[in-house]
Design a protein around this motif. Structure first.
Motif, PDB file in Angstrom:
ATOM      1  N   UNK A  19     -59.183  31.019  44.671  1.00 29.39           N
ATOM      2  CA  UNK A  19     -59.254  31.191  43.007  1.00 29.39           C
ATOM      3  C   UNK A  19     -59.636  29.790  42.661  1.00 29.39           C
ATOM      4  N   UNK A  20     -58.949  28.729  43.293  1.00 33.03           N
ATOM      5  CA  UNK A  20     -59.221  27.307  42.647  1.00 33.03           C
ATOM      6  C   UNK A  20     -60.677  26.816  43.281  1.00 33.03           C
ATOM      7  N   UNK A  21     -61.045  27.231  44.589  1.00 33.89           N
ATOM      8  CA  UNK A  21     -62.143  26.696  44.961  1.00 33.89           C
ATOM      9  C   UNK A  21     -63.373  27.390  44.301  1.00 33.89           C
ATOM     10  N   UNK A  22     -63.059  28.624  43.762  1.00 30.12           N
ATOM     11  CA  UNK A  22     -64.229  29.345  42.759  1.00 30.12           C
ATOM     12  C   UNK A  22     -64.396  28.553  41.537  1.00 30.12           C
ATOM     13  N   UNK A  23     -63.579  28.010  40.915  1.00 30.35           N
ATOM     14  CA  UNK A  23     -63.439  27.184  39.720  1.00 30.35           C
ATOM     15  C   UNK A  23     -64.437  25.996  39.955  1.00 30.35           C
ATOM     16  N   UNK A  24     -64.073  25.169  41.133  1.00 30.50           N
ATOM     17  CA  UNK A  24     -64.852  23.948  41.492  1.00 30.50           C
ATOM     18  C   UNK A  24     -66.118  24.172  41.834  1.00 30.50           C
ATOM     19  N   UNK A  25     -66.600  25.386  42.102  1.00 31.02           N
ATOM     20  CA  UNK A  25     -67.864  25.483  42.391  1.00 31.02           C
ATOM     21  C   UNK A  25     -68.813  25.948  41.253  1.00 31.02           C
ATOM     22  N   UNK A  26     -68.146  26.079  40.179  1.00 31.43           N
ATOM     23  CA  UNK A  26     -68.908  26.239  38.787  1.00 31.43           C
ATOM     24  C   UNK A  26     -69.319  25.083  38.269  1.00 31.43           C
TER      25      UNK A  26
END
Length: 407
Positions: A92-99
């Motif tokens: 979940x937190x990696x998906x935010x950083x990919x934005x």
């Protein structure tokens, strides 16, 4: 004050403006509500009905449908981490950083959350790297504290010391564990083959400076540990007088810690040919500050130096003043140790007609749970005394007394 009638013209106007504003807010709220997916309301319903698993599934569906819901992503990540689902929290937190469109403040927040995920998952190398990225952000302080915990768990005392020094530049607060970091380094140098005396002394000098900077008052565990390590250095150099000086300083300035150094101090007196003087010193201290560990040393010393009768006379008087099952167990153990092969059958004892082997077995079954030190922070029990609790990693949370003495 005169009332002017023309002010009445504004009353209907103000009322109309208020009515229009309320209508606009209600319409906007209804519009935003219609835009929310049904999964959002299902998730709320599941939460209200205390069904967290189904609520999480519903909110995950919302996050998939609307990637802009960053706060929902943070909430989900925290939920997963608390539940121990570390892989999902990290994702979940990696998906935010990919934005790429994520604002800097929220990107730092996501980085901090991801670092916490790695830390809880035990991925210390990744956690260290993730926290290090945050050193120039608003999360610098909690990230630095987390890095200190990581260095502690890795026993990387040099980097822990550097991190604490950086922390003290950010916040003006004492860090008492800094003394123990230097002591850990000194202890490691003393354990080398051969002992590295110069490096150990340098580390202890820094530890003493840290004690002064922390403005510690009274007989603190840090003072005791520094004194014990200084005594260890003196012992390595076969300087019995200097060793005695440091051990005696514990008796004089931190008397409740006498049990930790009593055996070493008595051995020092024996090495100097002053066994009787040592026993007298410890007996006098026991009268003022009784403890089970000190009782054990005195009883064994009397048994070896002055015989059974003197030892048991001391034991009877001590146990009458301070009744203790653990104390009785200790002296029976010492008595049996003086007689090889005693475990095979009945043993002669100062108590007429008593089978010490059987008596000790019966008592020992009830004293096993009492023969422990206990952490005042988390309740972790240990047979050995620790400066840092193995259970919660807190420093100086063990009292130098066994569990029975605290009850």
């Amino acid at each position: 004050m005169d009332f002017e009638a023309w002010w009445l013209i504004f009353l209907p106007l103000l009322f109309a403006l208020g009515w229009m504003a309320a209508r606009f807010d209600i319409k906007q709220m209804l519009s935003e509500t219609r835009n929310l997916p049904d999964s959002y309301f299902r998730g709320l319903n599941f939460l209200l009905n205390e069904e967290p698993d189904r609520a999480i599934d519903a909110f995950v569906e919302v996050a998939k449908l609307d990637p802009e819901t960053t706060e929902l992503h943070f909430a989900l990540g925290s939920l997963f981490r608390r539940r121990g689902e570390m892989e999902r929290a990290i994702r979940v937190h990696q998906s935010l950083l990919f934005r790429e469109d994520l604002p800097i403040a929220q990107r730092d927040h996501a980085q901090h959350e991801l670092a916490q995920d790695y830390l809880k998952a035990g991925m210390l190398d990744r956690a260290e790297e993730a926290f290090s990225v945050l050193k120039d952000t608003s999360f610098a302080l909690p990230a630095l504290r987390a890095l200190i915990r990581i260095y502690e768990s890795e026993h990387d005392w040099a980097r822990a010391i550097t991190a604490v020094q950086t922390l003290r530049k950010l916040v003006d607060e004492p860090v008492p564990q800094l003394v123990h970091y230097h002591c850990e380094q000194a202890q490691a140098h003393l354990a080398e083959k051969p002992p590295n005396i110069e490096q150990a002394r340098a580390a202890l000098a820094l530890a003493e400076r840290a004690v002064d900077q922390a403005q510690m008052s009274g007989p603190t565990p840090a003072f005791v540990r520094v004194s014990m390590l200084n005594a260890g250095i003196a012992a390595s150099l076969q300087d019995l007088k200097q060793q005695q000086y440091f051990l005696e300083s514990v008796l004089n300035q931190a008397p409740e810690f006498a049990g930790l150094i009593a055996a070493e101090l008595f051995d020092n007196y024996i090495a100097q040919g002053q066994a009787a003087k040592g026993l007298q010193r410890l007996q006098e201290h026991y009268q003022q500050h009784p403890s089970l560990d000190l009782f054990n040393v005195v009883f064994r010393g009397l048994r070896a130096q002055q015989g059974v009768e003197q030892a048991w006379t001391f034991a009877r008087q001590a146990l009458q003043l301070h009744p203790s099952l653990l104390g009785l167990d200790r002296l029976l153990e010492a008595e049996l140790a003086q007689k090889p092969g005693a475990e095979q059958g009945a043993t002669q004892s100062p108590i007429p007609g008593a089978d010490l082997t059987l008596l000790r077995r019966l008592i020992n079954r009830h004293t096993q749970r009492l023969d422990r030190y206990i952490c005042s922070a988390c309740g972790f029990q240990a047979r050995s005394y620790y400066w840092q609790c193995p259970g919660c990693n807190a420093w100086e949370t063990y009292k130098p007394r066994r569990l029975e003495e605290l009850e």
